[in-house]
Design a protein around this motif. Sequence first.
Motif, short mmCIF file in Angstrom:
data_model
loop_
_atom_site.label_atom_id
_atom_site.label_comp_id
_atom_site.label_asym_id
_atom_site.label_seq_id
_atom_site.Cartn_x
_atom_site.Cartn_y
_atom_site.Cartn_z
N ALA A 74 0.83 -1.21 0.00
CA ALA A 74 0.00 0.00 0.00
C ALA A 74 0.86 1.26 0.00
CB ALA A 74 -0.94 -0.01 1.20
N CYS A 75 1.90 1.27 0.82
CA CYS A 75 2.79 2.44 0.87
C CYS A 75 3.48 2.68 -0.46
CB CYS A 75 3.83 2.27 1.98
SG CYS A 75 3.16 2.37 3.64
N ARG A 76 4.00 1.61 -1.06
CA ARG A 76 4.69 1.76 -2.33
C ARG A 76 3.73 2.21 -3.44
NH1 ARG A 76 9.04 -3.22 -2.68
NH2 ARG A 76 9.94 -2.90 -0.63
N ALA A 77 2.53 1.63 -3.46
CA ALA A 77 1.54 2.00 -4.47
C ALA A 77 1.13 3.47 -4.29
CB ALA A 77 0.32 1.10 -4.38
N LEU A 78 0.93 3.88 -3.06
CA LEU A 78 0.53 5.25 -2.78
C LEU A 78 1.61 6.24 -3.20
CD1 LEU A 78 -1.71 7.01 -1.56
CD2 LEU A 78 -0.51 6.83 0.61
N LEU A 79 2.85 5.93 -2.90
CA LEU A 79 3.95 6.82 -3.31
C LEU A 79 4.06 6.91 -4.83
CD1 LEU A 79 6.68 5.88 -0.69
CD2 LEU A 79 5.42 8.03 -0.86
N THR A 80 3.88 5.79 -5.51
CA THR A 80 3.94 5.78 -6.97
C THR A 80 2.82 6.62 -7.57
OG1 THR A 80 4.98 3.60 -6.96
CG2 THR A 80 3.92 4.30 -9.01
N LEU A 81 1.60 6.44 -7.06
CA LEU A 81 0.47 7.24 -7.56
C LEU A 81 0.67 8.73 -7.26
CD1 LEU A 81 -2.69 5.11 -6.72
CD2 LEU A 81 -1.91 5.84 -8.98
N ALA A 82 1.17 9.04 -6.09
CA ALA A 82 1.40 10.44 -5.73
C ALA A 82 2.41 11.09 -6.67
CB ALA A 82 1.87 10.54 -4.28
N ARG A 83 3.46 10.36 -7.01
CA ARG A 83 4.45 10.89 -7.96
C ARG A 83 3.83 11.09 -9.34
NH1 ARG A 83 8.13 6.60 -6.25
NH2 ARG A 83 9.00 7.31 -4.31
N ARG A 85 0.72 11.60 -10.10
CA ARG A 85 -0.29 12.67 -10.07
C ARG A 85 0.29 14.01 -9.64
NH1 ARG A 85 -5.61 10.00 -7.18
NH2 ARG A 85 -5.87 8.25 -8.62
N ASP A 86 1.54 14.00 -9.20
CA ASP A 86 2.18 15.20 -8.68
C ASP A 86 1.36 15.79 -7.52
OD1 ASP A 86 4.33 16.95 -8.57
OD2 ASP A 86 3.35 18.42 -9.88
N GLU A 87 0.95 14.93 -6.62
CA GLU A 87 0.18 15.31 -5.43
C GLU A 87 0.86 14.70 -4.21
OE1 GLU A 87 -3.94 14.24 -5.67
OE2 GLU A 87 -4.12 14.87 -7.75
N SER A 88 0.40 15.11 -3.04
CA SER A 88 0.95 14.54 -1.82
C SER A 88 0.35 13.15 -1.60
CB SER A 88 0.63 15.43 -0.62
OG SER A 88 -0.74 15.32 -0.28
N PRO A 89 1.09 12.26 -0.94
CA PRO A 89 0.54 10.94 -0.62
C PRO A 89 -0.75 11.04 0.19
CG PRO A 89 2.90 10.91 -0.30
CD PRO A 89 2.51 12.34 -0.57
N ARG A 90 -0.83 12.01 1.07
CA ARG A 90 -2.04 12.20 1.89
C ARG A 90 -3.24 12.51 1.01
NH1 ARG A 90 -4.10 16.91 5.23
NH2 ARG A 90 -5.33 15.92 6.86
N ALA A 91 -3.06 13.42 0.05
CA ALA A 91 -4.16 13.80 -0.84
C ALA A 91 -4.60 12.61 -1.70
CB ALA A 91 -3.74 14.97 -1.73
N VAL A 92 -3.65 11.83 -2.18
CA VAL A 92 -3.98 10.67 -3.01
C VAL A 92 -4.70 9.62 -2.17
CG1 VAL A 92 -3.02 8.78 -4.38
CG2 VAL A 92 -2.10 11.09 -4.63
#
Length: 111
Positions: A74-83, A85-92
């Motif tokens: 989950a952490c790795r997927a969230l960081l990848t999506l955040a990058r 989308r150019d958004e913060s992991p919290r927002a994603v």
Amino acid sequence: MARLPERLRKLLPSARRAPEAAPPVTQRPRQGHNLFEAAAEYVAACAEDDPARAEEAASRVSPGMLSFGVNELACRALLTLARERDESPRAVARSLLGLREVPARAPSDDA
């Protein structure tokens, strides 16, 4: 004092046998399962609504290990999506869960 090594040799299981009497060591195939493989299979099965496959994947490792693997995924997927989308992991994370964005708190002036 000279008898101490002899007494220790009698106590230690590895010292009881002569080296030539030891059975030959054979390579056994890997019996354990990689917790990340189990977590990936478990999450993919849950996403594809396949409870039988999810249950089989969950049975490969202990519940604690599976939880750790799912959390890491989950952490790795969230960081990848955040990058991406150019958004913060919290927002994603909040977006993926359908939660409203909470405005950042202003610093308090308690001075």
